[in-house]
Design a protein around this motif. Structure first.
Motif, mmCIF file in Angstrom:
data_model
loop_
_atom_site.group_PDB
_atom_site.id
_atom_site.type_symbol
_atom_site.label_atom_id
_atom_site.label_comp_id
_atom_site.label_asym_id
_atom_site.label_seq_id
_atom_site.Cartn_x
_atom_site.Cartn_y
_atom_site.Cartn_z
ATOM 1 N N SER A 100 0.656 -1.176 0.013
ATOM 2 C CA SER A 100 -0.052 0.162 0.027
ATOM 3 C C SER A 100 0.847 1.269 0.172
ATOM 4 N N ALA A 101 0.370 2.262 -0.505
ATOM 5 C CA ALA A 101 1.108 3.669 -0.390
ATOM 6 C C ALA A 101 1.348 3.979 1.207
ATOM 7 N N ILE A 102 0.614 3.799 2.027
ATOM 8 C CA ILE A 102 0.894 4.201 3.358
ATOM 9 C C ILE A 102 2.118 3.278 3.843
ATOM 10 N N TYR A 103 1.963 2.129 3.534
ATOM 11 C CA TYR A 103 2.917 1.137 3.999
ATOM 12 C C TYR A 103 4.327 1.773 3.274
ATOM 13 N N ARG A 104 4.367 2.033 2.138
ATOM 14 C CA ARG A 104 5.583 2.279 1.391
ATOM 15 C C ARG A 104 6.088 3.567 2.073
ATOM 16 N N ARG A 105 5.435 4.539 2.416
ATOM 17 C CA ARG A 105 6.097 5.717 2.968
ATOM 18 C C ARG A 105 6.464 5.547 4.110
ATOM 19 N N GLU A 106 5.874 4.684 5.212
ATOM 20 C CA GLU A 106 6.615 4.481 6.403
ATOM 21 C C GLU A 106 7.773 3.481 6.364
ATOM 22 N N ALA A 107 7.718 2.637 5.218
ATOM 23 C CA ALA A 107 8.865 1.849 5.093
ATOM 24 C C ALA A 107 10.163 2.671 4.616
ATOM 25 N N ALA A 108 10.138 3.706 3.648
ATOM 26 C CA ALA A 108 10.935 4.583 3.410
ATOM 27 C C ALA A 108 11.619 5.219 4.397
ATOM 28 N N LYS A 109 10.924 5.811 5.465
ATOM 29 C CA LYS A 109 11.415 6.247 6.556
ATOM 30 C C LYS A 109 12.280 5.352 7.326
ATOM 31 N N GLN A 110 11.753 4.099 7.511
ATOM 32 C CA GLN A 110 12.585 3.225 8.216
ATOM 33 C C GLN A 110 13.885 2.788 7.378
ATOM 34 N N ILE A 111 13.779 2.667 6.006
ATOM 35 C CA ILE A 111 14.991 2.139 5.244
ATOM 36 C C ILE A 111 16.000 3.240 5.441
ATOM 37 N N VAL A 112 15.678 4.771 5.252
ATOM 38 C CA VAL A 112 16.674 5.707 5.322
ATOM 39 C C VAL A 112 17.323 5.607 6.588
ATOM 40 N N ARG A 113 16.477 5.473 7.665
ATOM 41 C CA ARG A 113 17.252 5.259 9.163
ATOM 42 C C ARG A 113 18.286 4.168 9.295
ATOM 43 N N GLU A 114 17.867 3.116 8.601
ATOM 44 C CA GLU A 114 18.778 1.944 8.532
ATOM 45 C C GLU A 114 19.919 2.173 7.853
ATOM 46 N N LEU A 115 19.860 2.971 6.685
ATOM 47 C CA LEU A 115 20.855 3.083 5.720
ATOM 48 C C LEU A 115 21.826 4.241 6.448
ATOM 49 N N LEU A 116 21.172 5.233 7.399
ATOM 50 C CA LEU A 116 22.053 6.231 7.955
ATOM 51 C C LEU A 116 23.130 5.384 9.126
ATOM 52 N N ILE A 117 22.621 4.546 9.666
ATOM 53 C CA ILE A 117 23.189 3.689 10.669
ATOM 54 C C ILE A 117 24.221 2.919 10.137
ATOM 55 N N ALA A 118 23.909 2.105 8.846
ATOM 56 C CA ALA A 118 24.777 1.636 8.279
ATOM 57 C C ALA A 118 26.089 2.279 7.937
ATOM 58 N N LEU A 119 25.866 3.656 7.447
ATOM 59 C CA LEU A 119 26.872 4.619 6.875
ATOM 60 C C LEU A 119 27.749 4.830 8.076
ATOM 61 N N ALA A 120 27.048 5.114 9.219
ATOM 62 C CA ALA A 120 27.879 5.690 10.487
ATOM 63 C C ALA A 120 28.590 4.281 11.202
ATOM 64 N N SER A 121 27.924 3.320 11.152
ATOM 65 C CA SER A 121 28.343 2.090 11.857
ATOM 66 C C SER A 121 28.369 0.754 11.296
ATOM 67 N N PRO A 122 29.437 0.684 10.125
ATOM 68 C CA PRO A 122 29.166 -0.390 9.106
ATOM 69 C C PRO A 122 29.211 -1.954 10.024
ATOM 70 N N GLN A 123 30.018 -2.039 10.946
ATOM 71 C CA GLN A 123 30.156 -3.499 11.696
ATOM 72 C C GLN A 123 28.775 -3.425 12.480
ATOM 73 N N GLN A 124 28.298 -2.296 12.981
ATOM 74 C CA GLN A 124 27.065 -2.566 13.848
ATOM 75 C C GLN A 124 25.784 -3.061 12.951
ATOM 76 N N ALA A 125 25.855 -2.340 11.720
ATOM 77 C CA ALA A 125 24.569 -2.733 10.750
ATOM 78 C C ALA A 125 24.797 -4.098 10.114
ATOM 79 N N GLU A 126 26.007 -4.442 9.864
ATOM 80 C CA GLU A 126 26.266 -6.167 9.367
ATOM 81 C C GLU A 126 25.921 -7.056 10.591
ATOM 82 N N ALA A 127 26.010 -6.541 11.835
ATOM 83 C CA ALA A 127 25.490 -7.537 12.974
ATOM 84 C C ALA A 127 24.188 -7.705 13.231
ATOM 85 N N ALA A 128 23.388 -6.272 12.790
ATOM 86 C CA ALA A 128 21.947 -6.594 12.916
ATOM 87 C C ALA A 128 21.387 -7.393 11.919
#
Length: 288
Positions: free
Chosen positions: A260-288
């Motif tokens: 759904s469009a609503i789910y996509r918008r929420e998913a986009a926010k979460q994916i961007v958050r995960e993306l920024l965590i991965a950039l800041a802490s690559p090892q932590q992101a891989e462990a997660a």
């Protein structure tokens, strides 16, 4: 289908101008498209200009201040190339495109020319600020990737032009990442995806950020408000806290069989958050 097989770029440009034939490279989008059309009773024949006999179009090389990715460079070529960290996000996207057979055959340029809203490579190229090189018998022009894809399945490529390369500005102090969400991990069309390229100072402060989201609009979109909020911030896990609803309000996701469009918008926010965590802490992101 009729394949025209030129042995030089000049010959290919002449065939393209005279016949209006479509371009054939990897064929990974063309064959499924033809099968679908035939399934609906459309049996028309088309002519294609096959580029695979033309030398020099499958090269990745540094040229001045740019990295040049030729129009026959495949996903596998990108995966295995020796490239700086600014390409890590694009290479991650390459590993998520189909299976190995598709990666071996499908081309980076073919992905942008298909211009699917769910094209995994497109947000990466937008974040990389790539330019598209188009050639015709009239000459050469460069178009920013953000202007090349004009709508769903539509590009700025003229009927007599061939996309010959992608040009990516070299950013020696940049890092990048890519994240996608699908119904499963591989061999799936994305529900939402995001890519980011971040440049930092010697003190690990962000001097420039580009964040792009795909599959949540007709054409992948940058998040300029978030990019501005990130300027001067420390490159650490707290970056994820900067992502807010306002940063994705301009996205225009749709309801379809995958989400759904609503789910996509929420998913986009979460994916961007995960993306920024991965950039800041690559090892932590891989462990997660």
């Amino acid at each position: 289908m009729k394949l025209l097989s030129p042995r030089s770029l000049e010959e290919a440009l002449t065939l393209r101008a005279e016949s209006g034939a479509r371009i054939f490279a990897g064929g990974t989008d063309i064959f499924p498209e033809r099968a679908t059309r035939r399934g609906w009773g459309d049996g028309r024949e088309e002519s294609f200009v096959d580029l695979f006999q033309i030398p020099g179009l499958n090269v990745i090389a540094r040229e001045g201040g740019d990295w040049r990715l030729g129009c026959l460079v495949t996903w596998s070529d990108l995966i295995h190339a020796s490239l700086p960290p600014q390409f890590d996000g694009y290479r991650a996207a390459a590993r998520d495109v189909g299976g190995v057979q598709i990666q071996n055959r499908g081309t980076l340029v073919g992905n942008i020319c298909t211009a699917s809203p769910a094209g995994d490579g497109i947000p990466c190229l937008i974040a990389l600020e790539a330019r598209v090189e188009l050639k015709s018998l009239r000459g050469t022009r460069l178009v920013p990737i953000s202007e090349f894809i004009t709508a769903r399945r539509r590009t700025a490529c003229e009927p007599d032009e061939i996309v010959t390369a992608l040009l990516v500005p070299s950013r020696d102090n940049a890092v990048s990442a890519f994240r996608k969400l699908g119904a499963r991990r591989y061999l799936v069309i994305s529900i939402a995806m995001a890519s980011a390229v971040i440049e930092t100072s010697p003190t690990e402060r962000i001097t420039r950020a580009r964040v792009a989201v795909g599959a949540c609009s007709e054409v992948a979109q940058r998040l300029p408000a978030l990019e501005a909020a990130m300027s001067g911030a420390k490159l650490d896990a707290t970056l994820a806290d900067l992502v807010e609803e306002v940063h994705v309000q301009h996205l225009t996701p749709v309801d379809d069989m995958r989400s759904s469009a609503i789910y996509r918008r929420e998913a986009a926010k979460q994916i961007v958050r995960e993306l920024l965590i991965a950039l800041a802490s690559p090892q932590q992101a891989e462990a997660a």
